[in-house]
Design a protein around this motif. Structure first.
Motif, PDB file in Angstrom:
ATOM      1  N   UNK A 221      -7.301  21.684  -7.102  1.00 44.26           N
ATOM      2  CA  UNK A 221      -5.839  21.342  -7.366  1.00 44.26           C
ATOM      3  C   UNK A 221      -5.105  21.724  -6.373  1.00 44.26           C
ATOM      4  N   UNK A 222      -4.001  21.024  -6.606  1.00 45.71           N
ATOM      5  CA  UNK A 222      -2.819  21.507  -5.451  1.00 45.71           C
ATOM      6  C   UNK A 222      -2.167  22.772  -6.070  1.00 45.71           C
ATOM      7  N   UNK A 223      -1.775  23.785  -5.148  1.00 45.73           N
ATOM      8  CA  UNK A 223      -0.998  24.870  -5.385  1.00 45.73           C
ATOM      9  C   UNK A 223       0.589  24.835  -5.603  1.00 45.73           C
ATOM     10  N   UNK A 224       0.946  24.949  -6.827  1.00 45.81           N
ATOM     11  CA  UNK A 224       2.523  24.819  -6.969  1.00 45.81           C
ATOM     12  C   UNK A 224       3.153  25.786  -5.921  1.00 45.81           C
ATOM     13  N   UNK A 225       4.479  25.022  -5.607  1.00 47.54           N
ATOM     14  CA  UNK A 225       5.224  25.752  -4.544  1.00 47.54           C
ATOM     15  C   UNK A 225       6.292  26.872  -5.422  1.00 47.54           C
ATOM     16  N   UNK A 226       5.398  28.001  -5.844  1.00 45.76           N
ATOM     17  CA  UNK A 226       6.429  28.633  -6.583  1.00 45.76           C
ATOM     18  C   UNK A 226       6.276  30.091  -6.076  1.00 45.76           C
ATOM     19  N   UNK A 227       7.401  30.710  -5.761  1.00 45.78           N
ATOM     20  CA  UNK A 227       7.574  32.098  -5.217  1.00 45.78           C
ATOM     21  C   UNK A 227       7.637  33.118  -6.266  1.00 45.78           C
ATOM     22  N   UNK A 228       6.666  34.249  -6.073  1.00 50.97           N
ATOM     23  CA  UNK A 228       6.699  35.218  -7.115  1.00 50.97           C
ATOM     24  C   UNK A 228       7.202  36.604  -6.367  1.00 50.97           C
ATOM     25  N   UNK A 229       7.542  37.441  -7.543  1.00 43.84           N
ATOM     26  CA  UNK A 229       7.777  38.820  -7.140  1.00 43.84           C
ATOM     27  C   UNK A 229       7.480  39.621  -8.383  1.00 43.84           C
TER      28      UNK A 229
ATOM     29  N   UNK B 196       0.901  -1.180  -0.139  1.00 45.73           N
ATOM     30  CA  UNK B 196       0.064   0.142   0.129  1.00 45.73           C
ATOM     31  C   UNK B 196       0.922   1.312   0.020  1.00 45.73           C
ATOM     32  N   UNK B 197       0.211   2.326  -0.326  1.00 44.18           N
ATOM     33  CA  UNK B 197       1.009   3.754  -0.528  1.00 44.18           C
ATOM     34  C   UNK B 197       0.910   4.265   0.713  1.00 44.18           C
ATOM     35  N   UNK B 198       2.138   4.704   1.354  1.00 45.20           N
ATOM     36  CA  UNK B 198       2.187   5.448   2.673  1.00 45.20           C
ATOM     37  C   UNK B 198       1.872   6.884   2.437  1.00 45.20           C
ATOM     38  N   UNK B 199       1.470   7.430   3.566  1.00 43.81           N
ATOM     39  CA  UNK B 199       1.193   9.036   3.636  1.00 43.81           C
ATOM     40  C   UNK B 199       2.117   9.498   3.257  1.00 43.81           C
ATOM     41  N   UNK B 200       3.515   9.452   3.157  1.00 44.03           N
ATOM     42  CA  UNK B 200       4.777  10.202   2.751  1.00 44.03           C
ATOM     43  C   UNK B 200       4.447  10.031   1.156  1.00 44.03           C
ATOM     44  N   UNK B 201       4.581   8.854   0.653  1.00 39.09           N
ATOM     45  CA  UNK B 201       4.421   8.645  -0.567  1.00 39.09           C
ATOM     46  C   UNK B 201       3.272   9.229  -1.507  1.00 39.09           C
ATOM     47  N   UNK B 202       2.161   9.370  -0.589  1.00 36.98           N
ATOM     48  CA  UNK B 202       1.002   9.688  -1.480  1.00 36.98           C
ATOM     49  C   UNK B 202       0.761  11.324  -1.350  1.00 36.98           C
ATOM     50  N   UNK B 203       1.669  12.058  -0.857  1.00 32.48           N
ATOM     51  CA  UNK B 203       1.715  13.349  -0.747  1.00 32.48           C
ATOM     52  C   UNK B 203       1.566  14.267  -1.751  1.00 32.48           C
ATOM     53  N   UNK B 204       2.137  13.852  -2.935  1.00 35.55           N
ATOM     54  CA  UNK B 204       2.292  14.564  -4.111  1.00 35.55           C
ATOM     55  C   UNK B 204       1.281  14.077  -5.139  1.00 35.55           C
TER      56      UNK B 204
END
Length: 79
Positions: free
Chosen positions: A67-75, A51-59
């Protein structure tokens, strides 16, 4: 005028039905598509399903969720 095309279509349909019933020999779908596939496997018993663990399923995306937010910093761009 349409008598001959209809007659030809009926004959073709009857021939296709007879061919699928096996009158011309076994169909190509009756045997396996890759008969040597199982004999060519190398160590098939090494394959483990876990089974997929929680750590593996985070992405992984959640179906039906936002929809998940992309970790991008803007300026701001300098002018």
């Amino acid at each position: 005028m349409l008598r001959w095309p209809i007659a030809i279509l009926i004959v073709v349909n009857v021939l296709a039905f007879v061919a699928l019933r096996g009158a011309f020999g076994p169909s190509t779908t009756s045997r396996g598509r890759e008969p040597n596939y199982l004999t060519r496997q190398i160590h098939p018993d090494w394959l483990k399903v876990r089974p997929v663990s929680a750590a593996d399923a985070s992405d992984q995306a959640v179906v039906g969720g936002p929809a998940p937010q992309a970790p991008i910093s803007t300026s701001e761009l300098p002018e």
